[in-house]
Scaffold this active site. Structure first.
Site, PDB file in Angstrom:
ATOM      1  CG  HIS A 131      45.339  47.327  38.142  1.00 35.67           C
ATOM      2  ND1 HIS A 131      46.292  46.392  37.825  1.00 35.67           N
ATOM      3  CD2 HIS A 131      44.229  46.629  38.495  1.00 35.67           C
ATOM      4  CE1 HIS A 131      45.769  45.181  37.977  1.00 35.67           C
ATOM      5  NE2 HIS A 131      44.520  45.298  38.383  1.00 35.67           N
ATOM      6  CG  ASP A 208      45.318  50.780  32.917  1.00 39.20           C
ATOM      7  OD1 ASP A 208      44.532  50.143  32.181  1.00 39.20           O
ATOM      8  OD2 ASP A 208      45.576  50.452  34.081  1.00 39.20           O
ATOM      9  CD  GLN A 211      37.969  48.586  35.534  1.00 41.92           C
ATOM     10  OE1 GLN A 211      36.755  48.582  35.286  1.00 41.92           O
ATOM     11  NE2 GLN A 211      38.585  47.500  35.982  1.00 41.92           N
ATOM     12  CE  LYS A 234      40.338  44.378  33.793  1.00 39.17           C
ATOM     13  NZ  LYS A 234      40.080  43.820  35.117  1.00 39.17           N
ATOM     14  CB  CYS A 374      45.326  44.793  41.529  1.00 34.63           C
ATOM     15  SG  CYS A 374      45.049  43.038  41.503  1.00 34.63           S
TER      16      CYS A 374
HETATM   17  C1  LIG Z   1      42.655  49.849  35.746  1.00 34.91           C
HETATM   18  C2  LIG Z   1      43.172  48.484  35.429  1.00 34.91           C
HETATM   19  N1  LIG Z   1      44.352  48.357  34.817  1.00 34.91           N
HETATM   20  C3  LIG Z   1      44.857  47.153  34.498  1.00 34.91           C
HETATM   21  C4  LIG Z   1      44.197  45.992  34.798  1.00 34.91           C
HETATM   22  C5  LIG Z   1      44.806  44.686  34.423  1.00 34.91           C
HETATM   23  O1  LIG Z   1      44.009  43.977  33.549  1.00 34.91           O
HETATM   24  P1  LIG Z   1      44.374  42.470  33.168  1.00 34.91           P
HETATM   25  O2  LIG Z   1      44.467  41.728  34.446  1.00 34.91           O
HETATM   26  O3  LIG Z   1      43.243  42.033  32.306  1.00 34.91           O
HETATM   27  O4  LIG Z   1      45.665  42.508  32.431  1.00 34.91           O
HETATM   28  C6  LIG Z   1      42.971  46.076  35.453  1.00 34.91           C
HETATM   29  C7  LIG Z   1      42.247  44.847  35.840  1.00 34.91           C
HETATM   30  O5  LIG Z   1      41.710  44.735  36.913  1.00 34.91           O
HETATM   31  C8  LIG Z   1      42.442  47.344  35.762  1.00 34.91           C
HETATM   32  O6  LIG Z   1      41.262  47.477  36.374  1.00 34.91           O
END
Ligand SMILES: Cc1ncc(COP(=O)(O)O)c(C=O)c1O
Lengths: 418, 146
Positions: A131, A208, A211, A234, A374
């Site tokens: 992401h 990270d 998910q 989430k 993203c």
């Molecule tokens: C794998 C992953 N990393 C990071 C993020 C970023 O999360 P946030 O926008 O809540 O900071 C997301 C959100 O879509 C994600 O799916």
């Protein structure tokens, strides 16, 4: 008690409403953000109604209660992740993006003999399926320090290509930052070999877990990783609250990123020293009510059981993948079976652009996400400029999957009408 | 169905049979625009003869709304003067900003009037404007080169 999405849905007030002129809400976008149960909404508003005060500051009862509630939330997070060093290892941020930036900026502040100091010749490793939140902070840290960015590529099946692991994670690698579960492909990465190699060369492993933490048991001690980030929103929690977990000895050595109130030990006009972690990384009055709401969310998830949630989502993923196989012209982006996979399912339907498919599904009450999610470099690598993503959670059931499948068939008819 | 106000036949028709697609070998200016949130992208070539738009060609990928919009726009603006094009562009932008309250000026917009329904879908307005914003940019660049 058996797992019942229908009963679970009763805890979520949003499912009492309808969308698009009376259609049942089929919410398949939990990968973007989850819905919230009553207990979370009440915990957050209850903080404001009964206990509101600035934590760690006032000399009064409310400040005491607010501090207790906030610190209790920290303890809930520590237990949820099985943090070996307890709640001192939990830093509250506003979301996973901030957690990862905090880490990257803090490392960027490290000098000379600090183990996090980066220089030309050092390496940071990510993957092609990151992401943007776990790519750009590292990319830019490299730009600031002269370190080089390297990455694991993704196989056409949507798995991490570890065939060259030793030449990707080289002896001069300092950080290996990877997504636990891809938000596009659903792929869960095999951590064991990666962690072993990273630690063998003295690198820290940053996960990270945006998910994964909401969807399956994640035990940071068992995974043997060094840092982990996830987002409260989430995970059934409120927006504005995220977590960075780090090993205590590493947080001790890591310099702070944001300076100000609450994060200091001693201050003069010309200098300052830092409080121990986690305070060192929480400058200013934090998102207190949101932290309390996150605590309620994790309690809710624990009561149902992360193992049960994972099992449920896996079964549902299998059901949806099976149904998708029956639709001509539908192509999955990511693993086609449930092996090492979660419930983020991206796909394309020939001749219907994802944005148009999403619009049609919306007209049927089915909420999905479309675009590059993203993860633009991944979209480019797989030559899939845009896709449609359905993402499952504990409140979804087979009828939601059926609604999606029917919607896809309906869209094919609708756009095939010329 | 409300969806039909979005997906007018003329839009789907242009999506399936795009006009002026395929970039001209020469151009007065070339621009490339993307919608960062969805990944839609187009490249637009403009050729000017004096103040006349003698040729508009493009290539790109994206949803039916963004692609049909470029196709219809290139049809509409080819052969117009820059001043005429500016009036049409303004009329189209106003229509998109109307949130479904304006029927649009069919005399000015011709086939592009089909996008009137798009203005009711906030998520799709930027799709329909992608090509038009590229045109605006290309026209400025081509003029500044003169
Ligand atoms: C794998 C992953 N990393 C990071 C993020 C970023 O999360 P946030 O926008 O809540 O900071 C997301 C959100 O879509 C994600 O799916």
């Amino acid at each position: 008690m058996s797992f019942s999405p229908a009963l679970i849905r009763q805890d979520f007030p949003i499912f009492e409403r309808t969308v698009r002129e009376g259609k049942k809400l089929v919410y398949l976008d939990s990968g973007a953000t989850s819905q919230k149960p009553h207990s979370v909404i009440e915990a957050e508003s209850g903080f404001y109604k009964l206990h509101n005060a600035a934590v760690h500051r006032g000399a009064h009862q409310l400040a005491e209660e607010a501090t207790d509630a906030y610190e209790n939330a920290r303890l809930i997070v520590a237990n949820f992740l099985n943090a070996p060093g307890g709640s001192d290892e939990i830093i509250f941020t506003k979301n996973a993006t901030e957690s990862l930036n905090l880490l990257a900026y803090s490392m960027g502040n490290a000098k000379n003999t600090n183990r996090f100091a980066l220089k030309t010749g050092d390496r940071i490793v990510v993957s092609e399926m990151e992401h943007h939140a776990n790519l750009i902070p590292w990319q830019q840290l490299c730009a600031r320090t002269g370190a080089e960015l390297a990455w694991f590529s993704v196989t056409p099946e949507g798995r991490l290509d570890l065939s060259a692991i030793d030449s990707v994670i080289t002896a001069n690698t300092k950080v290996v930052a990877l997504t636990h579960q891809s938000n596009v492909l659903g792929t869960i990465i095999p951590l064991e070999a990666i962690v072993a190699r990273a630690h063998a060369v003295g690198a820290v492993v940053v996960l990270d877990a945006c998910q994964s933490v909401p969807h399956m048991p994640v035990d940071v001690a068992a995974l043997d990783i060094d840092f982990l980030s996830f987002s409260g929103h989430k995970t059934l929690g409120p927006t504005g609250i995220g977590v960075l977990w780090g090993r205590k000895n590493l947080l001790d050595e890591l310099p702070p990123f944001l300076y100000g109130g609450s994060m200091i030990e001693y201050v003069t006009m010309t200098d300052a020293t830092w409080a121990p972690a986690p305070a060192k990384f929480e400058a200013g009055v934090p998102n207190m009510a949101q932290a309390v709401g996150l605590g309620a969310a994790l309690n809710y998830l624990s009561k149902i059981g992360m193992e049960n949630i994972h099992t449920h989502e896996l079964a549902l993923t299998g059901y949806l993948l099976e149904g998708m196989r029956g639709i001509a012209d539908l192509k999955l982006v990511g693993p086609t079976d449930t092996h090492s996979r979660g419930g983020a399912i991206s796909f394309m339907v020939q001749d219907i652009h994802p944005h148009d498919l999403g619009q049609y599904l919306d007209s049927q009450g089915v909420a999905v996400r479309t675009g590059h999610h993203c993860a633009w470099p991944l979209a480019k690598a797989l030559n899939v400029p845009a896709s449609t993503r359905a993402s499952l959670y504990l409140y979804n059931d087979e009828s939601d999957c059926d609604a999606l499948l029917d919607g896809i068939v309906g869209a094919k008819k609708y756009f095939g009408r010329l | 169905m409300q969806l039909d106000s979005l997906y007018q036949e003329v839009i789907l028709d242009h999506y399936k049979h795009p006009q002026h697609k395929g970039l001209s070998p020469t151009f007065s200016a070339q621009v490339s625009h993307v919608n960062a949130s969805c990944g839609d992208e187009i490249i637009l070539n403009i050729n000017l003869e004096g103040d006349l738009i003698s040729e508009l060609t493009w290539d790109g990928q994206g949803c039916s709304i963004s692609q049909a919009s470029v196709s219809i726009m290139t049809d509409l603006l080819t052969g117009k003067t820059l001043d005429q094009a500016a009036i049409i562009l303004k009329s189209f932008s106003d229509l998109m900003a109307s949130k479904g309250t304006s029927p649009g000026d069919e005399l000015v917009l011709e086939d592009a009037i089909a996008f009137a329904g798009v203005s009711k879908f906030p998520g799709r307005i930027k799709c329909s404007l992608l090509g038009w914003m590229a045109f605006k940019d290309a026209a400025i660049q081509a003029q500044s080169k003169k």
